[in-house]
Design a protein around this motif. Sequence first.
Motif, short mmCIF file in Angstrom:
data_model
loop_
_atom_site.label_atom_id
_atom_site.label_comp_id
_atom_site.label_asym_id
_atom_site.label_seq_id
_atom_site.Cartn_x
_atom_site.Cartn_y
_atom_site.Cartn_z
N ILE A 129 0.86 -1.18 0.00
CA ILE A 129 0.00 0.00 0.00
C ILE A 129 0.90 1.23 0.00
N SER A 130 0.80 2.03 -1.04
CA SER A 130 1.61 3.25 -1.16
C SER A 130 0.70 4.46 -1.06
N LEU A 131 1.02 5.35 -0.14
CA LEU A 131 0.24 6.57 0.07
C LEU A 131 1.12 7.76 -0.31
N ASP A 132 0.62 8.57 -1.23
CA ASP A 132 1.42 9.68 -1.75
C ASP A 132 0.66 10.99 -1.63
N GLY A 133 1.33 11.98 -1.04
CA GLY A 133 0.75 13.31 -0.96
C GLY A 133 1.21 14.16 -2.11
N THR A 134 0.26 14.62 -2.92
CA THR A 134 0.61 15.39 -4.11
C THR A 134 0.72 16.88 -3.83
N GLU A 135 0.19 17.34 -2.69
CA GLU A 135 0.31 18.74 -2.31
C GLU A 135 0.17 18.86 -0.80
N ARG A 136 0.65 19.96 -0.26
CA ARG A 136 0.63 20.18 1.18
C ARG A 136 -0.79 20.54 1.62
N GLN A 137 -1.49 19.58 2.23
CA GLN A 137 -2.84 19.80 2.75
C GLN A 137 -3.09 18.82 3.88
N ILE A 138 -4.05 19.16 4.74
CA ILE A 138 -4.36 18.30 5.89
C ILE A 138 -5.19 17.11 5.43
N VAL A 139 -4.73 15.91 5.80
CA VAL A 139 -5.39 14.67 5.43
C VAL A 139 -5.51 13.80 6.68
N ASN A 140 -6.64 13.10 6.81
CA ASN A 140 -6.85 12.13 7.89
C ASN A 140 -7.11 10.77 7.27
N GLY A 141 -6.49 9.72 7.84
CA GLY A 141 -6.66 8.38 7.28
C GLY A 141 -6.73 7.31 8.34
N HIS A 142 -7.58 6.29 8.07
CA HIS A 142 -7.79 5.19 9.03
C HIS A 142 -7.72 3.87 8.26
N LEU A 143 -6.75 3.03 8.62
CA LEU A 143 -6.53 1.75 7.96
C LEU A 143 -6.57 0.63 8.98
N VAL A 144 -7.26 -0.46 8.65
CA VAL A 144 -7.30 -1.66 9.48
C VAL A 144 -6.89 -2.85 8.62
N VAL A 145 -5.98 -3.66 9.13
CA VAL A 145 -5.55 -4.89 8.46
C VAL A 145 -5.90 -6.07 9.36
N ARG A 146 -6.72 -6.98 8.85
CA ARG A 146 -7.09 -8.19 9.61
C ARG A 146 -6.49 -9.42 8.94
N VAL A 147 -5.71 -10.16 9.71
CA VAL A 147 -5.09 -11.38 9.20
C VAL A 147 -5.70 -12.55 9.95
#
Length: 394
Positions: A129-147
């Motif tokens: 999973i690659s997360l890339d910020g293309t410009e300076r701005q506020i971002v919130n993110g929530h990720l859950v991985v279940r194995v």
Amino acid sequence: MSLLADTSSRQAHTHSGETMVPDASRGERTRSWEVAEFPMPQGREEDWRFTPISRLTNLLADEASGATLEWTTHLPEGVTLTTTSVEELGRDALPKPIDRPAALAAAHGGGISLVDVPKEHELTEPVRISLDGTERQIVNGHLVVRVGAFSSATIVLSHTGSSDYNELVTVIAGDSSKVTLVTLQDWQDDTHHLAQHDVVVGRDASARHIAISIGGGIVRLNTNASYTGPGGSFEGLGVYFADAGQHLEHRLFVDHEAPHCRSNVEYKGALQGETAQTVWVGDVLIRAAAEGTDTYELNRNLILTDGARADSVPNLEIETGEIVGAGHASTTGRFDDQQLFYLQSRGIPQELARRLVVRGFFNSIVQRIGDEEISEKVMAAIDEELEASSGAMA
């Protein structure tokens, strides 16, 4: 009664600012999904006293921006990615946020990105999973991985580009599973990244969290490990390299609440350049019910130039004497001129010798990452940093 220890002794200490030991048990700190439960930090709080709060005011505001990072994913066969919510999964089914940035990530992330690895499924290649910020701005993110139970999986989570990012990540390792999360912070220098990563270790499961921080203006990563049953094993590994103006902060909390579990934490960092700063705080809590616990944590820092600062604070809190072992160590030192002299005396040029010593310092962790692409990228980034400042080293 708890026993709080420092790097040089396992005897009890007074709970004062001089000993750098918090007044309250680590297990008693606030956990909540509600942002209001976490007032705006002022920088005097125990959890925030090392962090440059004045540079984070906008990121800590309780506002939804609606902005997102660009996602690129590679999902091996059988792995799924869906969108869900805390309410659908159950508010008590996941570890709760422990600070304001994590609560903001959950409240304003626009839902949970859920990666599922089915039970009894052995992945032969990583989930990427690659997360890339293309410009300076506020971002919130929530990720859950279940194995799922009896499964084996490696997840590589990469962060690049430019952003102001609050992040909440949870990895749930099912019973008897083997899980590795590799998280790479390779941001641009103007990025601010505040994250909470939780690893929930199932009965007889083995979980690893590997943090690599080599980019970003401010990176603050809270990693928490907990156990849902006996026999679990957690390994926390970390590599960080801070350059001039960078603040890289790693905080770990291993909560041993189940019996006969193990944990091992090892982080190594290097610093160079004026105002380069790193912070490592390692908290291990062995609760009264966690008999048979075996735990150790280690942090080592290598200061390459004048003007850099490394803070290292390991803590042990022990509520039962029925354990296998518990210990920690922390060292911070300058470049070893004897090693440099040894290599130069054998005809190796000075700058190459410096590079070999630093690479050797990190190698014990990098070789355990288990992902060749990431390992090569880390070593290449270290070489690039050393080459760029070869004339500035002490």
